[in-house]
Design an enzyme around this catalytic site. Structure first.
Site, PDB file in Angstrom:
ATOM      1  CG  ASP A 110      -2.042   0.925   1.188  1.00 60.96           C
ATOM      2  OD1 ASP A 110      -2.373   1.370   0.070  1.00 60.96           O
ATOM      3  OD2 ASP A 110      -2.632   1.217   2.248  1.00 60.96           O
ATOM      4  N   GLY A 160     -11.027   5.376   4.759  1.00 65.52           N
ATOM      5  CA  GLY A 160     -12.398   4.950   5.049  1.00 65.52           C
ATOM      6  C   GLY A 160     -12.820   5.153   6.504  1.00 65.52           C
TER       7      GLY A 160
END
Ligand SMILES: [Zn+2]
Length: 293
Positions: free
Chosen positions: A82, A211
């Site tokens: 990531d 998120g």
């Protein structure tokens, strides 16, 4: 052996209007919690290791454990780097077992972002590894995530998203529509109209970073608008820290093992809540039969 092709996994979600969770791991507790939650609700899962965290642990030591967990899991698993910063880090991650790469050149001007991303895509595709790119910029607001993502946010422009996807050939596109990296103050206001236009402009699955802090209604809406992967970390870090604070309060002299005793359960519960909310719970069997190992 439940390590599956990440492109197949995310496209299955894209086709069936749900989102797969990609959870950043910072320790073995996180790894066991995330895998355990995915198995208990039969969901596909992306085990994610974020380059900005590499100063806190040695990823060359953690990755073999992540790979062992993926191989042993009874649900479909992918392993992604990531926020990879360069071609060199993408190559290193793939050599060490990642079967998905997120390249974050989103702070560069669009032409440079395209050039950097394209080089990673060309390399990764030759290895059969899909790439997530980002256009627009998701900035940090508060906490660890904010330090790692400084500066002003830039919302994704649909026309730029289209040009970026066409010229880079990325498999998935991370967009900026109002979420923040790290902790959120109050409630995020998401620009759903923008998301709709981006989804119409490109034909690849969309990805949400930042998120943590979205409400249930926002989470339910995202998968119906092309979002097939949600990256999630800050809320896990917060529930883990809270679990340790509770133990410390009750037992100020507690040992390390004693103080972190509830971490795994706290992280697992939050992951499971997300997997149910995003619609990936119960999908594992279909994904296993339909995706390439
Ligand atoms: Zn992120």
């Amino acid at each position: 052996m439940a390590l599956v092709n990440m492109r197949d996994m995310i496209y299955h979600a894209y086709k069936h209007n749900y989102a797969v969770g990609a959870f950043d791991l910072v320790s073995l507790d996180f790894l066991e919690a995330v895998i355990g939650a995915a198995e208990s609700c039969r969901a596909s899962i992306v085990l994610s290791i974020a380059e900005p965290h590499f100063e806190h642990y040695d990823y060359e030591l953690l990755l073999p454990a992540v790979e062992a967990a993926a191989q042993r899991a009874s649900v479909p698993v992918a392993i992604q780097l990531d926020h990879g910063s360069s071609l060199a880090s993408a190559i290193s991650a793939i050599n060490r077992g990642c079967n998905g790469v997120m390249l974050d050149a989103s702070r560069q001007e669009l032409p440079d972002n395209i050039t950097t991303t394209r080089a990673v895509v060309d390399m990764a595709h030759r290895c059969g590894v899909p790439v997530t790119g980002e256009v627009g910029y998701v900035a940090g607001y508060e906490g660890e995530g904010a330090l790692l993502h400084p500066g002003e946010a830039a919302f994704t422009v649909p026309a730029e998203a289209k040009a970026y996807v066409e010229r880079t050939n990325v498999d998935f596109l991370a967009v900026s529509i109002g979420t923040v990296q790290g902790r959120m103050k109050g409630r995020a206001k998401l620009d759903f109209q923008r998301l709709k236009l981006i989804n119409q402009a490109v034909d690849v699955p969309l990805v949400i970073h930042g998120g943590s802090g979205l409400n249930e209604e926002q989470f339910r809406k995202l998968p119906s608008m092309g979002v097939a992967k949600i990256n999630y970390y800050t809320a896990l870090s917060d529930v883990a820290a809270e679990a340790m604070r509770r133990r410390t309060k009750a037992n100020p002299d507690g040992s390390f093992i004693e103080l972190k005793r509830d971490v795994k359960e706290a992280v697992g519960e939050e992951v499971e809540r997300c997997l149910r909310l995003w619609g990936s719970a119960g999908r594992a069997a279909e994904v296993l039969t339909q995706c390439r190992p």
